[in-house]
Design a protein around this motif. Structure first.
Motif, PDB file in Angstrom:
ATOM      1  N   VAL A   1       0.870  -1.182   0.000  1.00  0.00           N
ATOM      2  CA  VAL A   1       0.000   0.000   0.000  1.00  0.00           C
ATOM      3  C   VAL A   1       0.903   1.227   0.000  1.00  0.00           C
ATOM      4  O   VAL A   1       1.774   1.367   0.868  1.00  0.00           O
ATOM      5  CB  VAL A   1      -0.925   0.031   1.230  1.00  0.00           C
ATOM      6  N   LEU A   2       0.711   2.113  -0.992  1.00  0.00           N
ATOM      7  CA  LEU A   2       1.516   3.331  -1.088  1.00  0.00           C
ATOM      8  C   LEU A   2       0.873   4.486  -0.335  1.00  0.00           C
ATOM      9  O   LEU A   2      -0.338   4.491  -0.087  1.00  0.00           O
ATOM     10  CB  LEU A   2       1.701   3.725  -2.557  1.00  0.00           C
ATOM     11  N   ARG A   3       1.707   5.455   0.014  1.00  0.00           N
ATOM     12  CA  ARG A   3       1.178   6.674   0.609  1.00  0.00           C
ATOM     13  C   ARG A   3       0.334   7.426  -0.424  1.00  0.00           C
ATOM     14  O   ARG A   3       0.610   7.357  -1.626  1.00  0.00           O
ATOM     15  CB  ARG A   3       2.321   7.566   1.075  1.00  0.00           C
ATOM     16  N   PRO A   4      -0.695   8.123   0.004  1.00  0.00           N
ATOM     17  CA  PRO A   4      -1.522   8.880  -0.949  1.00  0.00           C
ATOM     18  C   PRO A   4      -0.675   9.813  -1.799  1.00  0.00           C
ATOM     19  O   PRO A   4       0.178  10.548  -1.296  1.00  0.00           O
ATOM     20  CB  PRO A   4      -2.470   9.662  -0.035  1.00  0.00           C
ATOM     21  N   GLY A   5      -0.896   9.755  -3.103  1.00  0.00           N
ATOM     22  CA  GLY A   5      -0.189  10.612  -4.027  1.00  0.00           C
ATOM     23  C   GLY A   5       1.155  10.088  -4.494  1.00  0.00           C
ATOM     24  O   GLY A   5       1.786  10.686  -5.372  1.00  0.00           O
TER      25      GLY A   5
ATOM     26  N   PHE B   1       0.275  -3.958  -5.894  1.00  0.00           N
ATOM     27  CA  PHE B   1      -0.103  -2.713  -5.231  1.00  0.00           C
ATOM     28  C   PHE B   1      -1.606  -2.730  -4.960  1.00  0.00           C
ATOM     29  O   PHE B   1      -2.400  -3.045  -5.844  1.00  0.00           O
ATOM     30  CB  PHE B   1       0.283  -1.512  -6.083  1.00  0.00           C
ATOM     31  N   MET B   2      -1.962  -2.386  -3.721  1.00  0.00           N
ATOM     32  CA  MET B   2      -3.362  -2.429  -3.296  1.00  0.00           C
ATOM     33  C   MET B   2      -3.734  -1.122  -2.601  1.00  0.00           C
ATOM     34  O   MET B   2      -2.869  -0.421  -2.055  1.00  0.00           O
ATOM     35  CB  MET B   2      -3.578  -3.609  -2.332  1.00  0.00           C
ATOM     36  N   ALA B   3      -5.021  -0.826  -2.598  1.00  0.00           N
ATOM     37  CA  ALA B   3      -5.509   0.366  -1.897  1.00  0.00           C
ATOM     38  C   ALA B   3      -5.450   0.165  -0.389  1.00  0.00           C
ATOM     39  O   ALA B   3      -5.235   1.109   0.378  1.00  0.00           O
ATOM     40  CB  ALA B   3      -6.930   0.697  -2.331  1.00  0.00           C
TER      41      ALA B   3
END
Length: 537
Positions: free
Chosen positions: A462-466, A493-495
């Motif tokens: 999960v990535l940081r927003p943006g 990659f997942m939300a």
């Protein structure tokens, strides 16, 4: 007669009510309660439950969010010698029915906001004869095919019915705590009163807590952290337990401020989520002096400097409580969860039950040196209980290393290892390295079947927003920081990651999904047959 013989949760609340009746005890957004108020409320509820036929040794299932009614009912049942079986509020369908049927509850207390979940499985409930409903805001048309009593009526007890209960022995059960179910069907650990009291004492000792502390926990009351390690230490100290409704990274510090917390709890990725929130001028605007949990990352000194509080790592589990704490009077050793404290023998063992040498990973095994300090077993699961208690040791399933000074280092779950081409890879170690990337919020690492036999390493990220990180860039980051055999072949990659309400990642769900259409394959990418694509946060 031993003074510990009748040491129980209900007796301790009665003692606190006599000694410090007006001192605040429970603090929540919905209100505050002092020791006398909670003692009197639990007496009232105990009388009401007894009128319904609840007897010593009975199991009562609680399907409740964090609310004062949960705490009052727990103390009421403890005074009766009955056993609270708090159910994970995320359970639905067969999982919920199995949990209630497993402990053979005849009575269920449910909150209106969860009533539809209970109604869905009502026909599957084998023993339940009655339901108590808290609140009235349940969905129209929800029908639970059992006699239903409003919670308010449970409290309508004549004063003559409110009478002292026979003393409860320390060895009697106080709780049935479900394991988290991250790897499959949950089990119910049988927790005696002495377990609850003694592990609260160890928490006080290990964290240096005092009567002026406000102990904050945002995690569910069906979890060890909130009950045994927050409510009960506050009770023993005559301090305050501040219980949040649920964890929220964006609201965390606001709730810490509102509840005036001095000590807070974190687990899993929650500390990372707090760290990766945008810096604020209010980062030090709170009373918190100490945070405890696991794991404490390598950037802990920066967290402490930013938020102005100390982080302390420890080790604990539902079945055996917490007995390993980082010493408060010694420098932190990166990666260590501390040293054992209390009346326990600790052994790190190989597959044959022999102690492993210093520096070698072995399964953490525990033996209590006094009665009733770990769970009695798993209720209704004799085979699982026998498997856990082997060679006179309780086997935790956790792998640890020990250094020459006796500090312990968590390596990973025995079942959370990836076996790749002859190498044993600790998922936790790979996760920590991936999460050190500034664009990564959190990740979960697990094994997937390999055409080369054994397994390949896969990471759900999960990535940081943006963030605009690509899978290829993340793979390159990994290659520079870990052994080649540890670098994930697959990146997805997942939300968000699937989680239990206690914030543990449900890896079995990720493994069930396996290699999906949106999974990036490093082997194919390096052969130019599968060009890397940009990840979607």
């Amino acid at each position: 007669m031993s003074p510990l013989l009748y040491e129980s949760l209900g007796a301790e609340l009665q003692r606190a009510s006599r000694e410090a009746p007006e001192r605040p005890f429970i603090r929540m957004r919905q209100g505050h309660w002092n020791y006398r108020a909670l003692d009197e409320e639990s007496d009232l509820l105990a009388a009401g439950l007894r009128r319904l036929g609840v007897e010593r040794g009975d199991h009562v299932s609680l399907l409740l969010p964090n609310c004062i009614e949960f705490i009052a009912l727990w103390f009421a049942l403890a005074k009766l010698g009955a056993v609270a079986a708090p159910v994970n509020t995320a359970f639905r369908g067969s999982g919920l029915a199995d949990a209630i049927n497993l402990v053979r509850s005849r009575l269920v207390v449910v909150h209106a906001e969860l009533a539809s979940q209970l109604a869905e499985v009502s026909p599957q409930l084998e023993q339940v004869a009655r339901v108590i409903m808290i609140g009235e805001d349940f969905e129209p048309g929800v029908t639970i095919a059992r006699p239903m009593l409003p919670y308010a009526q449970l409290r309508e007890v004549p004063p003559t019915d409110i009478a002292p209960q026979p003393p409860v022995r320390a060895s009697e059960l106080c709780l049935l705590l479900y394991t988290s179910g991250t790897t499959g069907r949950s089990k119910a650990a049988m927790i005696p009163h002495r377990f609850v009291i003694e592990h609260a004492r160890l928490t006080i000792r290990g964290l240096g807590l005092n009567a002026d502390d406000v102990l904050y926990c945002p995690y569910p009351l069906f979890h060890l952290d909130a009950t045994v390690m927050t409510v009960v230490p506050a009770l023993l100290l005559r301090a305050v337990a501040a219980i949040g409704e649920r964890f929220s990274a964006s609201r965390y510090w606001d709730e810490v401020r509102a509840l005036q917390a001095t000590v807070f709890d974190f687990m899993g990725a929650t500390l990372t989520m707090l760290w990766k929130q945008p810096a604020s001028g209010r980062d030090r605007d709170h009373r918190a002096r100490l945070g405890w949990g696991v794991p404490v990352p390598e950037w802990a000194p920066q967290f402490e400097a930013r938020f102005g509080c100390r982080l302390v790592e420890l080790y604990g589990l539902t079945e055996a409580g917490a007995m390993i704490f980082t010493p408060l009077d010694e420098p932190r050793r990166p990666g260590s969860c501390g040293k054992p404290i209390g009346p326990f023998a600790i052994s790190l063992q190989d597959d044959d039950g022999f102690e492993v040498p210093v520096g070698t990973a072995g399964e953490l095994c525990i033996r209590p040196l006094e009665p009733s300090l770990i769970m009695v077993g798993y209720y209704g699961m004799p085979e699982a209980s026998l498997a856990a208690f082997r060679h006179l040791w309780f086997h935790t399933g956790d792998l640890m290393k020990r250094d020459a000074d006796g500090f312990l280092y968590f390596v990973g779950r025995r079942k959370d290892m990836v076996r790749r081409r002859g190498e044993n890879i600790a998922a936790a170690e790979v996760e920590q390295l991936i999460e050190s990337h500034p664009d990564v919020l959190e990740c979960a690492v697990f094994g997937v079947p390999s055409e080369m036999t054994e397994e390949d390493v896969m990471a759900a990220v999960v990535l940081r927003p943006g963030a605009q990180l690509t899978a290829a860039q993340l793979a390159e980051f990994c290659e520079r920081r870990m052994a080649r055999f540890m670098v994930p072949r697959y990146l997805r990659f997942m939300a968000a990651l699937p989680r239990t309400p206690t914030d543990k990642v449900e890896k079995f769900r990720l493994q069930q999904d396996g290699i999906t259409a949106d999974t990036w394959d490093r082997d194919r990418a390096t052969s130019n047959s599968n060009p890397p694509t940009k990840a979607t946060p």
